[in-house]
Design an enzyme around this catalytic site. Structure first.
Site, PDB file in Angstrom:
ATOM      1  N   LYS A 123       0.942  -1.190  -0.130  1.00  0.00           N
ATOM      2  CA  LYS A 123       0.035   0.018   0.004  1.00  0.00           C
ATOM      3  C   LYS A 123       1.033   1.086   0.004  1.00  0.00           C
ATOM      4  O   LYS A 123       1.696   1.491   1.114  1.00  0.00           O
ATOM      5  CB  LYS A 123      -0.800   0.015   1.098  1.00  0.00           C
ATOM      6  N   GLY A 168      -7.487   9.650   9.866  1.00  0.00           N
ATOM      7  CA  GLY A 168      -7.740   9.688  11.449  1.00  0.00           C
ATOM      8  C   GLY A 168      -8.815  10.800  11.626  1.00  0.00           C
ATOM      9  O   GLY A 168      -9.257  10.736  13.023  1.00  0.00           O
ATOM     10  N   ALA A 184      -9.295   5.842   4.482  1.00  0.00           N
ATOM     11  CA  ALA A 184      -8.983   6.990   5.067  1.00  0.00           C
ATOM     12  C   ALA A 184     -10.209   7.513   5.267  1.00  0.00           C
ATOM     13  O   ALA A 184     -11.086   7.893   4.240  1.00  0.00           O
ATOM     14  CB  ALA A 184      -7.922   7.869   4.579  1.00  0.00           C
ATOM     15  N   GLY A 185     -10.639   7.983   6.524  1.00  0.00           N
ATOM     16  CA  GLY A 185     -11.747   8.903   6.815  1.00  0.00           C
ATOM     17  C   GLY A 185     -12.999   8.048   7.512  1.00  0.00           C
ATOM     18  O   GLY A 185     -13.868   8.698   7.883  1.00  0.00           O
ATOM     19  N   ALA A 235      -9.201   1.637   9.617  1.00  0.00           N
ATOM     20  CA  ALA A 235      -8.209   1.253  10.760  1.00  0.00           C
ATOM     21  C   ALA A 235      -8.648   1.857  12.024  1.00  0.00           C
ATOM     22  O   ALA A 235      -9.221   1.119  12.784  1.00  0.00           O
ATOM     23  CB  ALA A 235      -6.640   1.837  10.422  1.00  0.00           C
TER      24      ALA A 235
END
Lengths: 62, 252
Positions: free
Chosen positions: B93, B154, B180-181, B202
């Site tokens: 990634k 994040g 992300a997000g 994550a």
């Protein structure tokens, strides 16, 4: 002989190799002065004064 | 779903970033049944050495190393090469950020690194801005998927610009993975409804009050969003349209 391992100064013997520094390749990789050295070559890779060694593994990450 | 000819067992991909304890990995993986699990590549320390990797290998999940934190193509290429050695995978990634405050991708360095790594035989999955033009350029140099961001890393804001994600989806034929997000289940469902092939989460999981429960919720949401997209949603209208028949009303 003075080298750096993961940014920390370390004194090693004159005949030291990457293998003497990193005995097991399990889950780790090594870069010597910014270039990857495959585990198969660690035995034959002698360290030199002021070498910078990076030893990395998997950490948590997104 | 398939990426680079490999069948992945799930459309929810999870990241291990933000874990308060490595011991949570087992229950999170069990709840998420993820297509793969991302890790970062960092200097060894005596305390942490090997623990996470051993655990993931025992769980039998595919591991996707990232190049998080790299600020240049040079750094990202070296990190990917180290990851390939350490983790015995040529998947990466690819993250190249422009600065440590916004954590936004540096498009120029990203494309440069992607091209170099593809040439070196890597399967490259780039973390990218939600930009259809850049996505197409990344595919042109050989990337196996594209991973547009929903909102900055994040933030948990979900999809700041759903139309941009749709545009990326329309621009490329490779898998699109929303990265992300993600903050909660509805974000993941929306990404799938817009045509994404998978969602990576994550900290939405690892920093939730109950990580395994959130992993299960995201898994369900990814499934629901995917099913809804295939079902074909009704169009959005500007005016009302009755669903009950007008004929036969009482008193007419």
């Amino acid at each position: 002989m003075n080298i750096k391992v993961n940014g920390t100064p370390r004194v090693v013997e004159e005949e030291a190799t990457l293998h003497s520094l990193v005995p097991s390749a399990r889950g780790v990789a090594v870069a010597l002065n910014g270039a990857v050295v495959p585990a198969a070559a660690w035995h034959d890779t002698r360290l030199s004064e002021n070498d910078a060694v990076e030893v990395v593994t998997a950490h948590q990450g997104g | 779903m398939r990426v680079a000819g490999i069948d992945l067992p799930g459309r929810l991909w999870i990241g291990t970033g933000g874990l308060t304890s490595t011991s949570l990995v087992g229950e999170i993986v069990e709840a998420a049944r993820p297509g793969l699990v991302t890790v970062s590549v960092r200097r060894t320390s005596d305390t942490e050495r090997g623990g996470l990797l051993d655990m993931l290998r025992a769980l039998g999940v595919r591991i996707l190393p990232n190049t998080a934190g790299c600020l240049s193509a040079r750094e990202a290429v070296l990190t990917a090469q180290l990851a390939r050695e350490a983790l015995e995978t040529d998947w990466v990634k690819l993250e190249v950020i422009g600065d440590e405050t916004s954590l936004m991708p540096d498009a120029v360095e990203l494309l440069d690194a992607a091209e170099t790594l593809v040439r070196q035989g890597f399967t490259v999955l780039p973390y990218t801005s939600a930009d259809p033009v850049l996505a197409r350029r990344l595919v042109d140099v050989g990337c196996a998927a594209v991973m547009p961001l929903g909102s900055p890393i994040g933030t948990g804001r979900g999809l700041d610009d759903p139309r941009a994600i749709e545009a990326v989806r329309a621009a490329v034929a490779v898998p699109v993975v929303l990265d992300a997000g993600i903050g909660t289940a509805s974000d993941a469902a929306l990404a799938m409804e817009l045509g994404c092939d998978a969602v990576l989460a994550a900290t939405a999981i690892t920093r939730a009050d109950r990580p395994a429960q959130m992993a299960a919720a995201l898994r369900a949401a990814v499934g629901a969003g995917e099913m809804a997209r295939r079902a074909g949603r009704i169009p959005r209208l500007t005016t009302a349209r009755a669903s009950s028949p007008m004929a036969g009303r009482v008193g007419t």
